[in-house]
Design a protein around this motif. Structure first.
Motif, PDB file in Angstrom:
ATOM      1  N   GLU A   1       1.168  -5.658   4.246  1.00 12.21           N
ATOM      2  CA  GLU A   1       1.784  -4.592   3.474  1.00 12.21           C
ATOM      3  C   GLU A   1       1.011  -4.428   2.176  1.00 12.21           C
ATOM      4  N   ALA A   2       0.581  -3.207   1.884  1.00 10.06           N
ATOM      5  CA  ALA A   2      -0.030  -2.928   0.583  1.00 10.06           C
ATOM      6  C   ALA A   2       1.118  -2.832  -0.410  1.00 10.06           C
ATOM      7  N   VAL A   3       1.043  -3.607  -1.474  1.00 10.85           N
ATOM      8  CA  VAL A   3       2.152  -3.724  -2.413  1.00 10.85           C
ATOM      9  C   VAL A   3       1.829  -2.991  -3.706  1.00 10.85           C
ATOM     10  N   ALA A   4       2.799  -2.262  -4.225  1.00 15.03           N
ATOM     11  CA  ALA A   4       2.659  -1.573  -5.511  1.00 15.03           C
ATOM     12  C   ALA A   4       3.539  -2.271  -6.540  1.00 15.03           C
ATOM     13  N   ALA A   5       3.259  -2.032  -7.815  1.00 13.52           N
ATOM     14  CA  ALA A   5       4.047  -2.613  -8.898  1.00 13.52           C
ATOM     15  C   ALA A   5       5.488  -2.119  -8.781  1.00 13.52           C
TER      16      ALA A   5
ATOM     17  N   TYR B   1       0.350 -13.285  -1.217  1.00 15.88           N
ATOM     18  CA  TYR B   1      -0.148 -12.053  -1.823  1.00 15.88           C
ATOM     19  C   TYR B   1      -1.642 -12.216  -2.065  1.00 15.88           C
ATOM     20  N   VAL B   2      -2.440 -11.311  -1.503  1.00 13.89           N
ATOM     21  CA  VAL B   2      -3.884 -11.327  -1.710  1.00 13.89           C
ATOM     22  C   VAL B   2      -4.162 -10.314  -2.812  1.00 13.89           C
ATOM     23  N   VAL B   3      -4.636 -10.806  -3.960  1.00 10.03           N
ATOM     24  CA  VAL B   3      -4.900  -9.972  -5.125  1.00 10.03           C
ATOM     25  C   VAL B   3      -6.407  -9.743  -5.181  1.00 10.03           C
ATOM     26  N   ILE B   4      -6.828  -8.478  -5.061  1.00 12.12           N
ATOM     27  CA  ILE B   4      -8.255  -8.140  -4.957  1.00 12.12           C
ATOM     28  C   ILE B   4      -8.619  -7.146  -6.049  1.00 12.12           C
TER      29      ILE B   4
ATOM     30  N   GLY C   1     -12.704   6.829 -13.714  1.00  9.59           N
ATOM     31  CA  GLY C   1     -11.557   6.743 -12.827  1.00  9.59           C
ATOM     32  C   GLY C   1     -11.942   7.273 -11.459  1.00  9.59           C
ATOM     33  N   GLY C   2     -11.007   7.230 -10.510  1.00  6.95           N
ATOM     34  CA  GLY C   2     -11.242   7.774  -9.184  1.00  6.95           C
ATOM     35  C   GLY C   2     -11.671   6.760  -8.149  1.00  6.95           C
ATOM     36  N   TYR C   3     -12.014   5.554  -8.568  1.00  7.89           N
ATOM     37  CA  TYR C   3     -12.376   4.500  -7.627  1.00  7.89           C
ATOM     38  C   TYR C   3     -11.098   3.851  -7.110  1.00  7.89           C
ATOM     39  N   ARG C   4     -11.135   3.421  -5.854  1.00  2.51           N
ATOM     40  CA  ARG C   4      -9.994   2.678  -5.313  1.00  2.51           C
ATOM     41  C   ARG C   4     -10.459   1.717  -4.233  1.00  2.51           C
ATOM     42  N   LEU C   5      -9.651   0.720  -3.975  1.00  2.00           N
ATOM     43  CA  LEU C   5      -9.926  -0.248  -2.918  1.00  2.00           C
ATOM     44  C   LEU C   5      -9.108   0.132  -1.690  1.00  2.00           C
ATOM     45  N   VAL C   6      -9.749   0.066  -0.522  1.00  9.31           N
ATOM     46  CA  VAL C   6      -9.094   0.409   0.725  1.00  9.31           C
ATOM     47  C   VAL C   6      -9.232  -0.779   1.680  1.00  9.31           C
TER      48      VAL C   6
ATOM     49  N   LEU D   1      -6.182  -4.027  -5.643  1.00 11.34           N
ATOM     50  CA  LEU D   1      -5.370  -3.892  -4.440  1.00 11.34           C
ATOM     51  C   LEU D   1      -4.604  -5.190  -4.254  1.00 11.34           C
ATOM     52  N   VAL D   2      -3.324  -5.078  -3.929  1.00 15.11           N
ATOM     53  CA  VAL D   2      -2.504  -6.251  -3.632  1.00 15.11           C
ATOM     54  C   VAL D   2      -1.944  -6.072  -2.226  1.00 15.11           C
ATOM     55  N   ILE D   3      -2.193  -7.067  -1.384  1.00 10.88           N
ATOM     56  CA  ILE D   3      -1.723  -7.059  -0.002  1.00 10.88           C
ATOM     57  C   ILE D   3      -0.795  -8.246   0.189  1.00 10.88           C
TER      58      ILE D   3
END
Length: 145
Positions: free
Chosen positions: A44-48, A77-80, A88-93, A129-131
């Motif tokens: 699960e991708a986790v949000a704050a 929780y895998v914190v990456i 801005g505009g970069y993201r981890l997938v 990204l937090v999974i």
């Protein structure tokens, strides 16, 4: 003339959607060695808001990049983090999360840059990204590209 019945049977199987069945006969063989083949794992991708331990881990890996695993609330929780980026505009997938053993996982992550010509905030960013994995004992390997 022997081909005609076979063709007729094959055509009728295609039309009806039936599948041919192969009967296997038991044979004596050496005991099978069970190999663990990698397969997709639940995650699960986790949000704050994050658990407090995850928030602390984010502070640690955010600026320099990398990853860490935090165990809390019965999950791993895998914190990456991708480290510092110029705009801005970069993201981890997370492209793929594989289970590689009873407690083994491999997470394939890529940094997605902003689209060419897209409007970007002119500020330094730190994509993260937090999974959450359902296995609190997870041993995780992260492969970032």
């Amino acid at each position: 003339m022997n081909i005609f019945p076979s063709l007729l049977l094959a055509a009728s199987l295609c039309v009806t959607g039936a599948q041919s069945v192969s009967l296997s006969h038991p044979t004596a063989s050496a005991p099978a060695v069970k190999e663990v083949a990698p397969f997709a794992a639940e995650y699960e991708a986790v949000a704050a808001p994050y658990p407090p331990a995850v928030t602390e881990a984010l502070k640690t890996v955010r600026k320099n990049g990398g990853h860490t695993v935090v165990r809390a609330n019965g999950k791993a929780y895998v914190v990456i983090s991708a480290g510092q980026r110029p705009t801005g505009g970069y993201r981890l997938v997370a492209d793929q999360v594989k289970r590689t053993g009873p407690h083994g996982f491999t997470v394939h992550v890529r940094v997605q840059p902003p689209a060419p010509g897209a409007l970007k905030t002119q500020a330094i960013s730190y994509p993260t990204l937090v999974i959450a994995l359902p296995d609190q004992q997870a041993q995780v390997k992260v492969q970032m590209r």
